[in-house]
Design a protein around this motif. Sequence first.
Motif, PDB file in Angstrom:
ATOM      1  N   UNK A   1      47.576  49.932  30.438  1.00  0.00           N
ATOM      2  CA  UNK A   1      47.462  48.673  29.566  1.00  0.00           C
ATOM      3  C   UNK A   1      46.550  49.036  27.933  1.00  0.00           C
ATOM      4  N   UNK A   2      46.451  50.334  28.664  1.00  0.00           N
ATOM      5  CA  UNK A   2      45.989  50.930  26.823  1.00  0.00           C
ATOM      6  C   UNK A   2      46.295  52.259  27.419  1.00  0.00           C
ATOM      7  N   UNK A   3      47.887  52.488  28.209  1.00  0.00           N
ATOM      8  CA  UNK A   3      48.058  53.944  27.695  1.00  0.00           C
ATOM      9  C   UNK A   3      48.071  54.408  26.049  1.00  0.00           C
TER      10      UNK A   3
ATOM     11  N   UNK B   1      43.730  49.989  37.880  1.00  0.00           N
ATOM     12  CA  UNK B   1      44.462  51.604  37.232  1.00  0.00           C
ATOM     13  C   UNK B   1      44.701  50.326  36.353  1.00  0.00           C
ATOM     14  N   UNK B   2      44.962  48.845  36.334  1.00  0.00           N
ATOM     15  CA  UNK B   2      45.711  48.221  35.543  1.00  0.00           C
ATOM     16  C   UNK B   2      45.274  48.860  33.907  1.00  0.00           C
TER      17      UNK B   2
ATOM     18  N   UNK C   1      54.895  46.697  41.646  1.00  0.00           N
ATOM     19  CA  UNK C   1      55.923  46.772  40.278  1.00  0.00           C
ATOM     20  C   UNK C   1      54.522  46.691  39.525  1.00  0.00           C
ATOM     21  N   UNK C   2      54.059  46.414  39.553  1.00  0.00           N
ATOM     22  CA  UNK C   2      52.942  47.175  38.066  1.00  0.00           C
ATOM     23  C   UNK C   2      53.368  48.206  37.806  1.00  0.00           C
ATOM     24  N   UNK C   3      53.713  49.589  38.871  1.00  0.00           N
ATOM     25  CA  UNK C   3      53.298  50.588  38.405  1.00  0.00           C
ATOM     26  C   UNK C   3      54.516  51.342  38.249  1.00  0.00           C
TER      27      UNK C   3
END
Length: 169
Positions: A133-135, A128-129, A158-160
Motif C-alpha cells: 500500500x505504500x509502494x 506484506x500489505x 489476489x492482492x499480489x
Amino acid sequence: MAAIQKITSCLWFDDQAEEAVKFYTSVFKNSKTGRVNRYGKEGYEIHGKKEGKVMTIEFWLENQGFLALNGGPEFKFSEAISFIVNCETQDEIDYYWKKLSESMDENAGVCGWLKDKFGLSWQIVPSKLADMLTDSDSEKSQNVMKALLQMKKLDIAALEKAFSSTADS
C-alpha cells in the motif's frame, strides 16, 4: 520480579473476562495467563460485584500483555480500537479469520476487519500489505487498494496479483 511492560491494553468486559481470556489464549498458540485479582468487600458500594468475583486477569498473546477487566455493562467495544494480526501465509489468515469470527454475522467485516463474539475488532492482514500500500509506484498501490476494498477476508494471492498488474501488463 518480572519486568513490567511499559504499555498494556486493558479490555473492559461486562462480566466475561474469564471467558474472553480462555477464548483468546486458545486462539493464539503463543499465549498464557497471569495473575488474577478478585473483588473484595472494599468498594462494593461502587462496583457492586460479589466478593470473590474476578476483577482482572493478566494475559499475553504473542508476547503482548493485556489485562481483562470485569467492569460492568457501562462501556462497550467499538471499531475505534482494533488489534492487527499480521500473517505470513494465507493459511494463517484463514485460521485467525475462522477462529475469531466464529459467531460473527456473515455480512459483517470488510477489508480484513472482523468483530469477535465479545465485540472486539480485529484486522487479519498479510504482513506484506503495508509495503504494497505504500509502494512508491502509486499505480501498484492503488491497484492493491482497489482489490482490498472488495474483500472481507483478505486473499494474499489476489492482492499480489493486483500489485503486479499495471496498465502495461
